[in-house]
Design a protein around this motif. Structure first.
Motif, PDB file in Angstrom:
ATOM      1  N   LEU A 173      62.978  75.172  98.623  1.00  0.00           N
ATOM      2  CA  LEU A 173      63.089  73.848  99.257  1.00  0.00           C
ATOM      3  C   LEU A 173      64.404  73.661 100.012  1.00  0.00           C
ATOM      4  O   LEU A 173      64.498  72.810 100.893  1.00  0.00           O
ATOM      5  N   ASP A 174      65.427  74.458  99.649  1.00  0.00           N
ATOM      6  CA  ASP A 174      66.752  74.282 100.263  1.00  0.00           C
ATOM      7  C   ASP A 174      66.983  75.224 101.435  1.00  0.00           C
ATOM      8  O   ASP A 174      68.042  75.166 102.062  1.00  0.00           O
TER       9      ASP A 174
ATOM     10  N   ILE B 116      56.193  71.152  96.720  1.00  0.00           N
ATOM     11  CA  ILE B 116      56.063  69.683  96.668  1.00  0.00           C
ATOM     12  C   ILE B 116      54.686  69.299  96.100  1.00  0.00           C
ATOM     13  O   ILE B 116      54.573  68.385  95.282  1.00  0.00           O
TER      14      ILE B 116
ATOM     15  N   LEU C 132      54.704  69.724  92.341  1.00  0.00           N
ATOM     16  CA  LEU C 132      55.418  68.627  91.673  1.00  0.00           C
ATOM     17  C   LEU C 132      54.565  67.362  91.656  1.00  0.00           C
ATOM     18  O   LEU C 132      54.539  66.619  90.663  1.00  0.00           O
TER      19      LEU C 132
ATOM     20  N   GLU D 229      64.281  55.234  97.921  1.00  0.00           N
ATOM     21  CA  GLU D 229      64.091  56.517  97.235  1.00  0.00           C
ATOM     22  C   GLU D 229      64.573  57.625  98.155  1.00  0.00           C
ATOM     23  O   GLU D 229      64.114  57.732  99.304  1.00  0.00           O
TER      24      GLU D 229
ATOM     25  N   GLY E 252      65.163  61.914  98.565  1.00  0.00           N
ATOM     26  CA  GLY E 252      64.557  63.142  98.037  1.00  0.00           C
ATOM     27  C   GLY E 252      63.161  62.892  97.489  1.00  0.00           C
ATOM     28  O   GLY E 252      62.753  63.465  96.483  1.00  0.00           O
TER      29      GLY E 252
ATOM     30  N   GLY F 283      60.140  63.716  98.423  1.00  0.00           N
ATOM     31  CA  GLY F 283      59.163  64.824  98.435  1.00  0.00           C
ATOM     32  C   GLY F 283      57.777  64.363  98.843  1.00  0.00           C
ATOM     33  O   GLY F 283      57.431  64.309 100.015  1.00  0.00           O
TER      34      GLY F 283
ATOM     35  N   ASP G 116      63.413  61.431 102.642  1.00  0.00           N
ATOM     36  CA  ASP G 116      63.710  62.800 102.237  1.00  0.00           C
ATOM     37  C   ASP G 116      64.518  63.443 103.361  1.00  0.00           C
ATOM     38  O   ASP G 116      64.469  62.978 104.505  1.00  0.00           O
TER      39      ASP G 116
ATOM     40  N   ASP H  43      63.846  66.430 104.312  1.00  0.00           N
ATOM     41  CA  ASP H  43      62.884  67.311 104.983  1.00  0.00           C
ATOM     42  C   ASP H  43      61.934  66.494 105.872  1.00  0.00           C
ATOM     43  O   ASP H  43      61.105  65.720 105.363  1.00  0.00           O
TER      44      ASP H  43
ATOM     45  N   ILE I 207      66.386  60.933 105.564  1.00  0.00           N
ATOM     46  CA  ILE I 207      67.738  60.555 105.120  1.00  0.00           C
ATOM     47  C   ILE I 207      68.347  61.704 104.315  1.00  0.00           C
ATOM     48  O   ILE I 207      67.705  62.271 103.431  1.00  0.00           O
TER      49      ILE I 207
ATOM     50  N   ALA J 169      70.951  62.536 101.537  1.00  0.00           N
ATOM     51  CA  ALA J 169      71.572  61.796 100.424  1.00  0.00           C
ATOM     52  C   ALA J 169      73.087  61.709 100.555  1.00  0.00           C
ATOM     53  O   ALA J 169      73.706  60.813  99.987  1.00  0.00           O
TER      54      ALA J 169
ATOM     55  N   PHE K  96      66.734  58.774  92.801  1.00  0.00           N
ATOM     56  CA  PHE K  96      66.710  60.194  93.201  1.00  0.00           C
ATOM     57  C   PHE K  96      66.096  60.946  92.020  1.00  0.00           C
ATOM     58  O   PHE K  96      66.737  61.063  90.968  1.00  0.00           O
ATOM     59  N   ALA K  97      64.857  61.406  92.164  1.00  0.00           N
ATOM     60  CA  ALA K  97      64.157  62.032  91.031  1.00  0.00           C
ATOM     61  C   ALA K  97      63.985  63.534  91.236  1.00  0.00           C
ATOM     62  O   ALA K  97      63.524  63.983  92.294  1.00  0.00           O
ATOM     63  N   LEU K  98      64.333  64.285  90.232  1.00  0.00           N
ATOM     64  CA  LEU K  98      64.161  65.747  90.174  1.00  0.00           C
ATOM     65  C   LEU K  98      64.785  66.459  91.373  1.00  0.00           C
ATOM     66  O   LEU K  98      64.273  67.482  91.839  1.00  0.00           O
ATOM     67  N   ALA K  99      65.856  65.914  91.882  1.00  0.00           N
ATOM     68  CA  ALA K  99      66.452  66.476  93.097  1.00  0.00           C
ATOM     69  C   ALA K  99      67.969  66.633  93.028  1.00  0.00           C
ATOM     70  O   ALA K  99      68.545  67.360  93.835  1.00  0.00           O
TER      71      ALA K  99
ATOM     72  N   HIS L 287      69.751  69.965  93.264  1.00  0.00           N
ATOM     73  CA  HIS L 287      69.778  70.681  94.555  1.00  0.00           C
ATOM     74  C   HIS L 287      71.175  70.618  95.182  1.00  0.00           C
ATOM     75  O   HIS L 287      71.492  71.417  96.059  1.00  0.00           O
TER      76      HIS L 287
END
Ligand SMILES: C[S@@+](CC[C@H](N)C(=O)[O-])C[C@H]1O[C@@H](n2cnc3c(N)ncnc32)[C@H](O)[C@@H]1O
Length: 270
Positions: free
Chosen positions: A36-37, A50, A53, A84, A86, A88, A109, A111, A134, A136, A151-154, A157
């Motif tokens: 993802l990065d 994604i 998840l 929100e 990140g 996804g 996000d 991405d 956006i 972060a 910011f959940a599960l991110a 990163h």
């Protein structure tokens, strides 16, 4: 500003296990990037991660539980404005809108493909949602634009100096910053992780092979922060940062860490 810059440099070299991480814990961290990065990884590979998840979060009701945690943080605010980052797949924001009749969400996000997918779906058409690309660490919004940034599960990163900058940004544009992420495990648990995670992932994915998801999940475990690391990152963003650890919203799945960052005097801000 100068003081904050000096503190950023201090956390840049901080281990993911926190300032006092053991020698063994430091061996169980990596500078490897998740798919993802990486700019060299095709979009369809990233979207498989994604998608995984999204499916796991739907099956375990994790999106709903995270949304309830976010809404608990803004309980008492009549029309909460939530950003929100990140996002996804955007399912956490979708659950916030389902559970709260007047909340508004900005779903974002880094991405652009993920944001375009969200914008093209049901959430993109919701009258109380808007979608944005956006980063972060550089949020294009005025101070106090939001009651909550989530910011959940991110968070894992972001390397330490970048993570600290994200805390500074989120607590600038938002009154509170809720981070829900994987909790860093002991070295023994991390050694067992590949063995434990494989059957669980295979069952949850109904035996379909999802190498990109397993790849990113394994690296995530090695990049996860400890509670003491999150406290140090918050204090590096602002020495008077309030860092509140909440209990985990989920029992299923890997252990998570839930933290709310807020600046001193946040409730006196307009
Ligand atoms: C593991 S996914 C989590 C997706 C979703 N929040 C969830 O709970 O399933 C991490 C997400 O963070 C995004 N991300 C990574 N770095 C970011 C940054 N600097 N700013 C905003 N989003 C970022 C990625 O694009 C990705 O969508």
């Amino acid at each position: 500003m100068a003081t904050t810059d000096v503190l950023y440099e201090d956390v840049a070299t901080m281990p993911r296990g926190g300032p006092a991480a053991s020698w063994l814990d430091r061996r169980f961290q990596t500078f490897a990037l998740e798919y993802l990065d990486r700019d060299d990884v095709p979009d369809d590979v990233k979207q498989r991660v994604i998608g995984m998840l999204d499916r796991i979060g739907t099956l375990t009701k994790q999106h709903e539980k995270y949304a309830r945690t976010a809404l608990d943080v803004v309980a008492g605010i009549p029309n909460p404005r939530i950003l929100e980052i990140g996002a996804g797949h955007g399912k956490l924001s979708a659950q916030i809108l389902r559970l709260h009749p007047t909340a508004t969400v900005t779903v974002s996000d880094l991405d652009p493909t993920s944001v375009a997918n969200i914008a093209a779906g049901e959430l993109g058409k919701h009258p109380r949602a808007r979608t944005r690309v956006i980063d972060a660490t550089a949020i294009d919004a005025a101070d106090d634009s939001y009651d909550l940034v989530v910011f959940a599960l991110a968070f894992h990163h972001l390397p330490p100096a970048v993570a600290s900058r994200a805390i500074a940004e989120a607590t600038r544009v938002g009154k509170r910053f809720l981070v829900i992420d994987l909790k860093r495990q002991s070295p023994l648990a991390m050694m067992l992780f590949p063995v434990m995670a494989l059957p669980i992932n295979l069952v949850l994915l109904r035996c379909s092979w999802n190498w990109p998801g397993l790849h990113d999940g394994f690296i995530s475990a090695l990049r996860a922060y400890s509670p003491s690391a999150l406290k140090a990152l918050g204090r590096a963003a602002d020495p008077q940062m309030n860092v509140e650890l909440l209990s985990s919203p989920t029992r299923l799945g890997p252990p998570s860490l839930t933290v709310v960052f807020s600046r001193l005097g946040v409730d006196d801000r307009g």
